[in-house]
Design a protein around this motif. Sequence first.
Motif, PDB file in Angstrom:
ATOM      1  N   SER A 117     -26.403   3.968   0.706  1.00  0.00           N
ATOM      2  CA  SER A 117     -26.883   2.854  -0.105  1.00  0.00           C
ATOM      3  C   SER A 117     -27.308   1.679   0.769  1.00  0.00           C
ATOM      4  CB  SER A 117     -25.787   2.407  -1.079  1.00  0.00           C
ATOM      5  OG  SER A 117     -24.622   2.039  -0.364  1.00  0.00           O
ATOM      6  N   SER A 118     -27.122   1.832   2.072  1.00  0.00           N
ATOM      7  CA  SER A 118     -27.524   0.772   2.991  1.00  0.00           C
ATOM      8  C   SER A 118     -27.846   1.386   4.348  1.00  0.00           C
ATOM      9  CB  SER A 118     -26.396  -0.252   3.153  1.00  0.00           C
ATOM     10  OG  SER A 118     -25.291   0.342   3.819  1.00  0.00           O
ATOM     11  N   ARG A 119     -28.490   0.591   5.193  1.00  0.00           N
ATOM     12  CA  ARG A 119     -28.811   1.059   6.541  1.00  0.00           C
ATOM     13  C   ARG A 119     -27.532   1.347   7.319  1.00  0.00           C
ATOM     14  NH1 ARG A 119     -29.271  -0.391  11.741  1.00  0.00           N
ATOM     15  NH2 ARG A 119     -31.066   0.414  12.893  1.00  0.00           N
ATOM     16  N   GLY A 120     -26.531   0.502   7.177  1.00  0.00           N
ATOM     17  CA  GLY A 120     -25.259   0.696   7.872  1.00  0.00           C
ATOM     18  C   GLY A 120     -24.586   2.003   7.479  1.00  0.00           C
ATOM     19  N   GLU A 121     -24.635   2.302   6.207  1.00  0.00           N
ATOM     20  CA  GLU A 121     -24.046   3.551   5.736  1.00  0.00           C
ATOM     21  C   GLU A 121     -24.824   4.756   6.278  1.00  0.00           C
ATOM     22  OE1 GLU A 121     -22.892   5.666   1.513  1.00  0.00           O
ATOM     23  OE2 GLU A 121     -23.205   3.491   1.560  1.00  0.00           O
ATOM     24  N   ALA A 122     -26.155   4.619   6.344  1.00  0.00           N
ATOM     25  CA  ALA A 122     -26.984   5.700   6.886  1.00  0.00           C
ATOM     26  C   ALA A 122     -26.661   5.935   8.358  1.00  0.00           C
ATOM     27  CB  ALA A 122     -28.462   5.372   6.705  1.00  0.00           C
ATOM     28  N   VAL A 123     -26.489   4.865   9.103  1.00  0.00           N
ATOM     29  CA  VAL A 123     -26.159   4.985  10.536  1.00  0.00           C
ATOM     30  C   VAL A 123     -24.792   5.643  10.699  1.00  0.00           C
ATOM     31  CG1 VAL A 123     -25.649   3.663  12.630  1.00  0.00           C
ATOM     32  CG2 VAL A 123     -27.645   3.070  11.241  1.00  0.00           C
ATOM     33  N   LYS A 124     -23.851   5.271   9.852  1.00  0.00           N
ATOM     34  CA  LYS A 124     -22.519   5.886   9.892  1.00  0.00           C
ATOM     35  C   LYS A 124     -22.610   7.386   9.602  1.00  0.00           C
ATOM     36  CE  LYS A 124     -18.074   5.779   7.570  1.00  0.00           C
ATOM     37  NZ  LYS A 124     -17.734   5.957   6.177  1.00  0.00           N
ATOM     38  N   LEU A 125     -23.396   7.736   8.600  1.00  0.00           N
ATOM     39  CA  LEU A 125     -23.590   9.148   8.262  1.00  0.00           C
ATOM     40  C   LEU A 125     -24.283   9.903   9.400  1.00  0.00           C
ATOM     41  CD1 LEU A 125     -24.613   8.968   4.505  1.00  0.00           C
ATOM     42  CD2 LEU A 125     -22.655  10.198   5.444  1.00  0.00           C
ATOM     43  N   ILE A 126     -25.221   9.252  10.068  1.00  0.00           N
ATOM     44  CA  ILE A 126     -25.903   9.887  11.202  1.00  0.00           C
ATOM     45  C   ILE A 126     -24.889  10.272  12.266  1.00  0.00           C
ATOM     46  CG2 ILE A 126     -27.449   9.434  13.162  1.00  0.00           C
ATOM     47  CD1 ILE A 126     -29.208   7.824  11.144  1.00  0.00           C
ATOM     48  N   ARG A 127     -23.990   9.351  12.601  1.00  0.00           N
ATOM     49  CA  ARG A 127     -22.956   9.657  13.607  1.00  0.00           C
ATOM     50  C   ARG A 127     -22.062  10.801  13.141  1.00  0.00           C
ATOM     51  NH1 ARG A 127     -21.141   4.332  13.527  1.00  0.00           N
ATOM     52  NH2 ARG A 127     -22.859   3.049  14.207  1.00  0.00           N
ATOM     53  N   GLU A 128     -21.686  10.776  11.873  1.00  0.00           N
ATOM     54  CA  GLU A 128     -20.819  11.813  11.324  1.00  0.00           C
ATOM     55  C   GLU A 128     -21.506  13.186  11.384  1.00  0.00           C
ATOM     56  OE1 GLU A 128     -18.743  12.858   7.021  1.00  0.00           O
ATOM     57  OE2 GLU A 128     -19.291  10.777   7.452  1.00  0.00           O
ATOM     58  N   ILE A 129     -22.767  13.217  11.036  1.00  0.00           N
ATOM     59  CA  ILE A 129     -23.500  14.485  11.040  1.00  0.00           C
ATOM     60  C   ILE A 129     -23.724  14.971  12.473  1.00  0.00           C
ATOM     61  CG2 ILE A 129     -25.749  15.512  10.518  1.00  0.00           C
ATOM     62  CD1 ILE A 129     -25.570  13.930   7.868  1.00  0.00           C
ATOM     63  N   GLU A 130     -23.991  14.059  13.388  1.00  0.00           N
ATOM     64  CA  GLU A 130     -24.124  14.462  14.793  1.00  0.00           C
ATOM     65  C   GLU A 130     -22.817  15.069  15.303  1.00  0.00           C
ATOM     66  OE1 GLU A 130     -25.498  10.779  16.467  1.00  0.00           O
ATOM     67  OE2 GLU A 130     -27.614  11.381  16.312  1.00  0.00           O
ATOM     68  N   ASP A 131     -21.686  14.521  14.863  1.00  0.00           N
ATOM     69  CA  ASP A 131     -20.383  15.102  15.224  1.00  0.00           C
ATOM     70  C   ASP A 131     -20.226  16.504  14.638  1.00  0.00           C
ATOM     71  OD1 ASP A 131     -19.637  12.875  16.675  1.00  0.00           O
ATOM     72  OD2 ASP A 131     -18.401  12.008  15.068  1.00  0.00           O
ATOM     73  N   HIS A 132     -20.654  16.675  13.388  1.00  0.00           N
ATOM     74  CA  HIS A 132     -20.578  18.001  12.753  1.00  0.00           C
ATOM     75  C   HIS A 132     -21.431  19.018  13.521  1.00  0.00           C
ATOM     76  CE1 HIS A 132     -18.082  17.153   9.334  1.00  0.00           C
ATOM     77  NE2 HIS A 132     -18.909  16.265   8.815  1.00  0.00           N
ATOM     78  N   ILE A 133     -22.632  18.608  13.906  1.00  0.00           N
ATOM     79  CA  ILE A 133     -23.513  19.509  14.654  1.00  0.00           C
ATOM     80  C   ILE A 133     -22.873  19.874  15.988  1.00  0.00           C
ATOM     81  CG2 ILE A 133     -25.731  19.679  15.863  1.00  0.00           C
ATOM     82  CD1 ILE A 133     -26.951  18.083  13.511  1.00  0.00           C
ATOM     83  N   SER A 134     -22.278  18.894  16.642  1.00  0.00           N
ATOM     84  CA  SER A 134     -21.596  19.152  17.911  1.00  0.00           C
ATOM     85  C   SER A 134     -20.458  20.152  17.720  1.00  0.00           C
ATOM     86  CB  SER A 134     -21.067  17.845  18.495  1.00  0.00           C
ATOM     87  OG  SER A 134     -20.303  18.077  19.649  1.00  0.00           O
ATOM     88  N   ASN A 135     -19.673  19.971  16.670  1.00  0.00           N
ATOM     89  CA  ASN A 135     -18.565  20.894  16.385  1.00  0.00           C
ATOM     90  C   ASN A 135     -19.080  22.292  16.064  1.00  0.00           C
ATOM     91  OD1 ASN A 135     -16.510  19.003  16.822  1.00  0.00           O
ATOM     92  ND2 ASN A 135     -16.611  18.281  14.709  1.00  0.00           N
ATOM     93  N   LEU A 136     -20.158  22.363  15.303  1.00  0.00           N
ATOM     94  CA  LEU A 136     -20.742  23.671  14.985  1.00  0.00           C
ATOM     95  C   LEU A 136     -21.225  24.372  16.249  1.00  0.00           C
ATOM     96  CD1 LEU A 136     -22.715  22.771  11.747  1.00  0.00           C
ATOM     97  CD2 LEU A 136     -20.830  24.413  11.911  1.00  0.00           C
ATOM     98  N   ASN A 137     -21.818  23.620  17.153  1.00  0.00           N
ATOM     99  CA  ASN A 137     -22.283  24.209  18.413  1.00  0.00           C
ATOM    100  C   ASN A 137     -21.114  24.712  19.259  1.00  0.00           C
ATOM    101  OD1 ASN A 137     -25.138  24.125  18.255  1.00  0.00           O
ATOM    102  ND2 ASN A 137     -25.101  21.929  18.625  1.00  0.00           N
TER     103      ASN A 137
END
Length: 124
Positions: free
Chosen positions: A25-45
């Motif tokens: 709902s905000s740019r800050g929330e999107a940035v937080k989600l980006i970090r979270e998803i990058e962590d998920h991708i790292s874990n999947l790798n």
Amino acid sequence: MVINPKIYMEQLEELGLDELEIEPSSRGEAVKLIREIEDHISNLNKIRYNLHGDMRIIRKEYLERLVEEGIRGDRKRRRLIMDERDRVLSPYEGIDRLIDGFIDWLENVLIFLREYAGNHNNGC
């Protein structure tokens, strides 16, 4: 020793990807989600790296069985061993495809979130 494919499935479930909510709902929330998803991708790798290592071990074990004396000329025994190898590898290959699907999905989500954060930053 290789890890049971059920353990890999448990690791995937523990990531909680099915519960991931992607509605910033905000740019800050999107940035937080980006970090979270990058962590998920790292874990999947990391999981995929270990999975591929186990698959290599399994293939090597069956290759060693195939080159044992007495099997080289026995097509029937070779076929039985190769079929057994394929049955053993099948769950690992399924998990590998599942990981690929998760990574593809998460990379598309990252594109959306980066665009959202960029547009939101410009006042759109």
